[in-house]
Design an enzyme around this catalytic site. Sequence first.
Site, PDB file in Angstrom:
ATOM      1  N   LYS A 127     -33.063 -11.240 -13.214  1.00 36.76           N
ATOM      2  CA  LYS A 127     -32.777 -10.424 -12.088  1.00 36.76           C
ATOM      3  C   LYS A 127     -32.573 -11.196 -10.726  1.00 36.76           C
ATOM      4  CE  LYS A 127     -35.280  -8.122  -8.947  1.00 36.76           C
ATOM      5  NZ  LYS A 127     -34.245  -8.369  -7.711  1.00 36.76           N
ATOM      6  N   GLY A 162     -40.889 -16.753  -5.749  1.00 31.36           N
ATOM      7  CA  GLY A 162     -40.859 -15.691  -4.680  1.00 31.36           C
ATOM      8  C   GLY A 162     -42.030 -15.890  -3.893  1.00 31.36           C
ATOM      9  N   GLU A 212     -47.627 -12.720  -2.555  1.00 33.27           N
ATOM     10  CA  GLU A 212     -48.137 -11.355  -2.862  1.00 33.27           C
ATOM     11  C   GLU A 212     -47.502 -10.658  -3.950  1.00 33.27           C
ATOM     12  OE1 GLU A 212     -50.806 -10.300  -1.565  1.00 33.27           O
ATOM     13  OE2 GLU A 212     -51.045 -12.091  -0.572  1.00 33.27           O
ATOM     14  N   GLU A 243     -46.949 -18.778   5.594  1.00 28.78           N
ATOM     15  CA  GLU A 243     -45.392 -19.089   5.324  1.00 28.78           C
ATOM     16  C   GLU A 243     -44.384 -18.337   6.202  1.00 28.78           C
ATOM     17  OE1 GLU A 243     -43.059 -20.397   1.294  1.00 28.78           O
ATOM     18  OE2 GLU A 243     -43.377 -18.340   1.585  1.00 28.78           O
TER      19      GLU A 243
HETATM   20  P1  NAI Z   1     -39.920 -11.379  -2.855  1.00 28.74           P
HETATM   21  O1  NAI Z   1     -41.254 -12.115  -3.526  1.00 28.74           O
HETATM   22  O2  NAI Z   1     -40.594  -9.817  -2.582  1.00 28.74           O
HETATM   23  O3  NAI Z   1     -38.924 -11.433  -3.739  1.00 28.74           O
HETATM   24  C1  NAI Z   1     -38.433 -12.313  -4.807  1.00 28.74           C
HETATM   25  C2  NAI Z   1     -37.967 -11.722  -5.913  1.00 28.74           C
HETATM   26  O4  NAI Z   1     -39.041 -10.911  -6.453  1.00 28.74           O
HETATM   27  C3  NAI Z   1     -36.740 -10.804  -5.799  1.00 28.74           C
HETATM   28  O5  NAI Z   1     -35.836 -10.875  -6.723  1.00 28.74           O
HETATM   29  C4  NAI Z   1     -37.427  -9.480  -5.634  1.00 28.74           C
HETATM   30  O6  NAI Z   1     -36.605  -8.418  -5.542  1.00 28.74           O
HETATM   31  C5  NAI Z   1     -38.265  -9.519  -6.771  1.00 28.74           C
HETATM   32  N1  NAI Z   1     -39.637  -8.686  -6.576  1.00 28.74           N
HETATM   33  C6  NAI Z   1     -40.175  -8.092  -5.471  1.00 28.74           C
HETATM   34  N2  NAI Z   1     -41.163  -7.197  -5.641  1.00 28.74           N
HETATM   35  C7  NAI Z   1     -40.973  -7.142  -6.887  1.00 28.74           C
HETATM   36  C8  NAI Z   1     -42.203  -6.526  -7.843  1.00 28.74           C
HETATM   37  N3  NAI Z   1     -43.104  -5.696  -7.414  1.00 28.74           N
HETATM   38  N4  NAI Z   1     -41.807  -6.619  -9.022  1.00 28.74           N
HETATM   39  C9  NAI Z   1     -41.096  -7.552  -9.494  1.00 28.74           C
HETATM   40  N5  NAI Z   1     -40.282  -8.140  -8.807  1.00 28.74           N
HETATM   41  C10 NAI Z   1     -40.192  -8.149  -7.442  1.00 28.74           C
HETATM   42  O7  NAI Z   1     -39.778 -12.253  -1.610  1.00 28.74           O
HETATM   43  P2  NAI Z   1     -38.977 -11.521  -0.301  1.00 28.74           P
HETATM   44  O8  NAI Z   1     -39.481 -10.368   0.169  1.00 28.74           O
HETATM   45  O9  NAI Z   1     -37.463 -11.780  -0.428  1.00 28.74           O
HETATM   46  O10 NAI Z   1     -39.551 -12.721   0.684  1.00 28.74           O
HETATM   47  C11 NAI Z   1     -40.671 -12.474   1.409  1.00 28.74           C
HETATM   48  C12 NAI Z   1     -41.271 -13.895   1.782  1.00 28.74           C
HETATM   49  O11 NAI Z   1     -41.416 -14.470   0.375  1.00 28.74           O
HETATM   50  C13 NAI Z   1     -40.417 -14.619   2.349  1.00 28.74           C
HETATM   51  O12 NAI Z   1     -40.645 -14.901   3.718  1.00 28.74           O
HETATM   52  C14 NAI Z   1     -41.065 -16.131   1.992  1.00 28.74           C
HETATM   53  O13 NAI Z   1     -42.173 -16.484   2.607  1.00 28.74           O
HETATM   54  C15 NAI Z   1     -41.510 -15.859   0.788  1.00 28.74           C
HETATM   55  N6  NAI Z   1     -40.281 -16.476  -0.368  1.00 28.74           N
HETATM   56  C16 NAI Z   1     -40.627 -17.444  -1.002  1.00 28.74           C
HETATM   57  C17 NAI Z   1     -39.605 -18.058  -1.873  1.00 28.74           C
HETATM   58  C18 NAI Z   1     -39.824 -19.284  -2.636  1.00 28.74           C
HETATM   59  O14 NAI Z   1     -39.018 -20.000  -2.872  1.00 28.74           O
HETATM   60  N7  NAI Z   1     -41.165 -19.839  -3.163  1.00 28.74           N
HETATM   61  C19 NAI Z   1     -38.305 -17.705  -1.898  1.00 28.74           C
HETATM   62  C20 NAI Z   1     -38.367 -16.407  -1.358  1.00 28.74           C
HETATM   63  C21 NAI Z   1     -39.244 -15.779  -0.504  1.00 28.74           C
END
Ligand code: NAI
Length: 496
Positions: free
Chosen positions: A187, A240, A243, A393
Amino acid sequence: MVSATIGKAPAPKVRDQQLFIGGKWADSASGKSFPTINPATGDTLCQVAEADATDVDRAVQTARKALESGPWPQMDAADRGRLLLRLADQVEKHARDLAALESLNCGKTLADSFGDMQGVANTLRYYGGWADKVEGRTIPVRGNFLSYTLRQPVGVVGQIIPWNFPLLMLAWKWGPALACGNTVVLKPAEQTPLTALRVAELAHECGFPDGVINVINGFGEITGAALVAHPGVDKIAFTGHVETAKIIQKAAADTLKRTTFELGGKSPNVVCADADLDAAVAGAFHAIYFHGGQCCTAGSRLFIEHKIHREFVERLVAKAKKRKLGDPLEAGTEQGPQVSKEQMDKILGYVDLGQKQGADLLTGGRRVGDRGFFVEPTIFDNVKDDMAIAQDEIFGPVVSVLPFQEVDEVIQRANSTDYGLAAAIWTKDINKAHLFAKRVKAGTVWVNCYHVVDATTPFGGFKMSGQGRENGEAALEHYTELKTVTINLGSAKKNG
Ligand code: NAI
Ligand code: MG
């Protein structure tokens, strides 16, 4: 090698997208779709089919069938490897189109997207080489038995990835999973669905059997959550937000799924007064502003030894003011937009907070233009360790400068967050470098360099920056189950 002169790329034409399940395109069961956006303009690029629990179930069942019957489980490991090598070749061959599509959908500059495509090819090729080298051991067990171990696929793997390195994260997930004989349901992030679908199509053309690779798009709370909850998924690999990882780990507990997490960071980048300052200024700049700071390893806490603090900061500010923001597909653009309005607003919120909490805003801090999601390169000076901009972050082009006096002190301060993804030190003193490398709590430590990440080297986090490792041999452990086989040798005489 990915070879292309990086000039301006014409904006790729995109059409509406379906789900990719079992080697075929399909609409979502609900018929629902969502728009995907060009972050440089805010305009809609196309509609993308949105998977709900019904589609997730179909993808997982397809992946399970491909895992248990048909050509995939029968295939020689070497042939699995050849498929990965072939896909690496295809990615290189189509690098120009893929890079342009990546830049269009996620806003990274074309040069950075080309870099990613090389990383994708390198990763797939590296794991292609591993496929027939995933070995067990024979074990000198007590008694008249022969014991050996087999490394077998974990099963159906759900992979949930973010938007900052869409195809590179795909490669980090697919490479080891497929080398080890798993099947995958990927996904992508809802912000960046396009390139993964294109590469799924390329994989199909390379000859991956139907159902081995499935790509479904949709939102985290619906599509992602359904994948995590599905009892037919054996493992979730996630990159990701911390949280989100906590939510996934709790949800995965119901079916005791294996999980690996690659999460964020607040990585300390330490510049000592004895460093090569030209290299350190360039390195600190790259550490924070690479891909507009949307990088899990971003060097967002910049510790500078007090003796060089003023000079260093002046040089950094001068460089930041010169950075060329603009269309990521335009030659010469150094920084594209942030990926979304949500991310831009988050960053601007932290700029406000930094000022309210008393840090000195030296440059930047504003949105650029009123179209697309551009944010100026931003520098806060004299930041205190407990300020939000030093702890959270931000995931944008915002660096917090923190002066320090001595190495012991800076190591202790470097370790004073919940994160532990990466850390760097700039010094000519070998003792300082090794002391720092040993004592800093981070999965990756760089000395006199930054953002050097390779398919061959383990990558992951200490503390709340993750669990498990990707890349290198380390990833194979997370995509295999270890089986012990013990054979009774009966009355045969024990010999050696
Ligand atoms: P996110 O963690 O919500 O999204 C990342 C992935 O997880 C996406 O594919 C999303 O659809 C999926 N996801 C979200 N909620 C989920 C759930 N409940 N169950 C299963 N999958 C889920 O991150 P988001 O909202 O795009 O970005 C927020 C913050 O996260 C950013 O500002 C950054 O601080 C951090 N981040 C860190 C990353 C890294 O490389 N470690 C990459 C992207 C975001
Ligand atoms: Mg989110």
